[in-house]
Scaffold this active site. Structure first.
Site, PDB file in Angstrom:
ATOM      1  N   ASP A 197       0.817  -1.157   0.002  1.00 52.99           N
ATOM      2  CA  ASP A 197       0.044   0.013  -0.051  1.00 52.99           C
ATOM      3  C   ASP A 197       1.006   1.260  -0.296  1.00 52.99           C
ATOM      4  OD1 ASP A 197       0.726  -0.196   2.508  1.00 52.99           O
ATOM      5  OD2 ASP A 197      -1.145  -0.205   3.634  1.00 52.99           O
ATOM      6  N   SER A 198       2.107   1.094   0.053  1.00 53.24           N
ATOM      7  CA  SER A 198       3.299   2.213  -0.176  1.00 53.24           C
ATOM      8  C   SER A 198       2.951   2.617  -1.603  1.00 53.24           C
ATOM      9  CB  SER A 198       4.698   1.675   0.013  1.00 53.24           C
ATOM     10  OG  SER A 198       4.870   0.630  -0.749  1.00 53.24           O
ATOM     11  N   GLU A 252       9.050  -3.554  11.325  1.00 50.95           N
ATOM     12  CA  GLU A 252       9.563  -2.066  10.696  1.00 50.95           C
ATOM     13  C   GLU A 252       9.887  -1.147  11.819  1.00 50.95           C
ATOM     14  OE1 GLU A 252       7.834   1.296   7.510  1.00 50.95           O
ATOM     15  OE2 GLU A 252       6.852  -0.571   7.832  1.00 50.95           O
ATOM     16  N   ASP A 257      -0.507  -6.135   0.163  1.00 52.56           N
ATOM     17  CA  ASP A 257      -0.984  -5.452   1.272  1.00 52.56           C
ATOM     18  C   ASP A 257      -2.214  -5.393   1.309  1.00 52.56           C
ATOM     19  OD1 ASP A 257       0.941  -4.744   3.299  1.00 52.56           O
ATOM     20  OD2 ASP A 257       1.721  -3.111   2.103  1.00 52.56           O
ATOM     21  N   GLU A 275      -1.316  -5.644   8.869  1.00 49.32           N
ATOM     22  CA  GLU A 275      -0.484  -4.714   9.944  1.00 49.32           C
ATOM     23  C   GLU A 275      -1.309  -5.115  11.341  1.00 49.32           C
ATOM     24  OE1 GLU A 275      -0.340  -0.653   9.111  1.00 49.32           O
ATOM     25  OE2 GLU A 275       0.705  -0.914   7.081  1.00 49.32           O
TER      26      GLU A 275
END
Length: 286
Positions: A48-49, A185, A87, A118
């Site tokens: 999704d970056s 991360e 993602d 996440e």
């Protein structure tokens, strides 16, 4: 011999990643573009970056399932050797297990081999629901970009005892829930090392030091395509932005000077038609 020619052509699967961890062979993961990355890396993440690096958003929160599906389908059509992970964007796995399964299952139907989501212990219910449906899940702990507002910005996590211990507990909860790997991360290297040695599944670090089972960076960051500002954990290997702009500037200069296109970039008519073209005059009707 080039670096690429030395790489294995073995298709990367979950058992292969597990074997890499056991053999202490570092796992390499990046975001797309697949045609460039696939000969080199083990895992390709349709992240999704894309919201930050391609779509002009300040963070990943506006990224939708439709956007992710579009990018995933484009990458899947290249049929990469690398494992393809997609993602789960914001709100795609937060509401209920049915929506989560439907969204993640749609990724697999579009060619993903696994999904990434996440969060820690709060996500165990959703992870178990996915795993029960044979949908492989990669977890993501530490600096989780979808929590940017709750974190008060993109800040290193796990720097106090409570947060560090909570992250370790979360890592084991995600492993027990069925995650086949974890992204760690933006956490201290020592914390990532402790998590890695205590888990049986691979860890993939980004800003988490050298002791993880592998590393991931955004494709645009590695190749210097993101501009001049990079996080501390990024190492830029070529100044891609500058190189591409220089190439484009040279082409623009050739266009403006008349040097492009030249004969080698132009098509010619057959000799038998040349005279007809030269002697042509407009008809009265035109």
């Amino acid at each position: 011999m080039s670096h690429i020619s030395q790489l294995s052509v073995e298709r990367v699967t979950i058992p292969v990643l597990q074997r890499f961890k056991e053999e202490r062979r570092a796992i390499v993961m990046t975001t797309v573009t697949a045609r460039i990355a696939d000969p080199v890396v083990d895992v390709i993440l349709v992240g999704d970056s894309v919201g930050n690096v391609c779509l002009g958003f300040d963070d990943t929160l506006p990224v939708s399932m439709a956007m992710m599906n579009h990018h995933l389908e484009a990458v899947a059509r290249t049929k990469p050797r690398a494992m393809l992970v997609a993602d789960m964007p914001f709100l795609s796995f937060h509401l209920n297990p049915d929506d989560t399964i439907r969204n993640a299952g749609g990724f697999l139907q579009r060619g993903a081999n696994a999904v990434k989501l996440e969060g820690g212990g709060k996500r165990v219910e959703m992870i178990r629901a996915l795993v029960n449906c044979e949908i492989p899940v990669m977890g993501h702990l530490g600096l989780t970009p979808q929590r940017v507002n709750a974190m008060g910005g993109f800040k290193v996590q796990g720097r106090n005892a409570d947060d560090a211990l909570r992250l370790l507990d979360d890592a084991h909860q995600l492993q027990q829930a069925g995650c086949f790997a974890l992204v760690l991360e933006g956490i201290p290297a020592e914390l990532a090392a402790r998590a890695t040695e205590s888990l049986t599944i691979p860890t993939i670090g980004i800003g988490a030091g050298p002791s993880c089972s592998g590393q991931v960076l955004v494709f645009h960051d590695v190749l210097g395509l993101s501009g001049s500002r990079y996080p501390k954990f990024v190492r830029v290997y070529i100044e891609g932005h500058q190189l591409l702009q220089e190439g484009l500037s040279r082409w623009a200069a050739d266009v403006r000077s008349g040097a492009f296109p030249a004969a080698q970039e132009s098509y010619r008519i057959p000799d038998g038609l040349r005279g007809a073209i030269v002697n042509w005059t407009p008809s009265k009707s035109s």
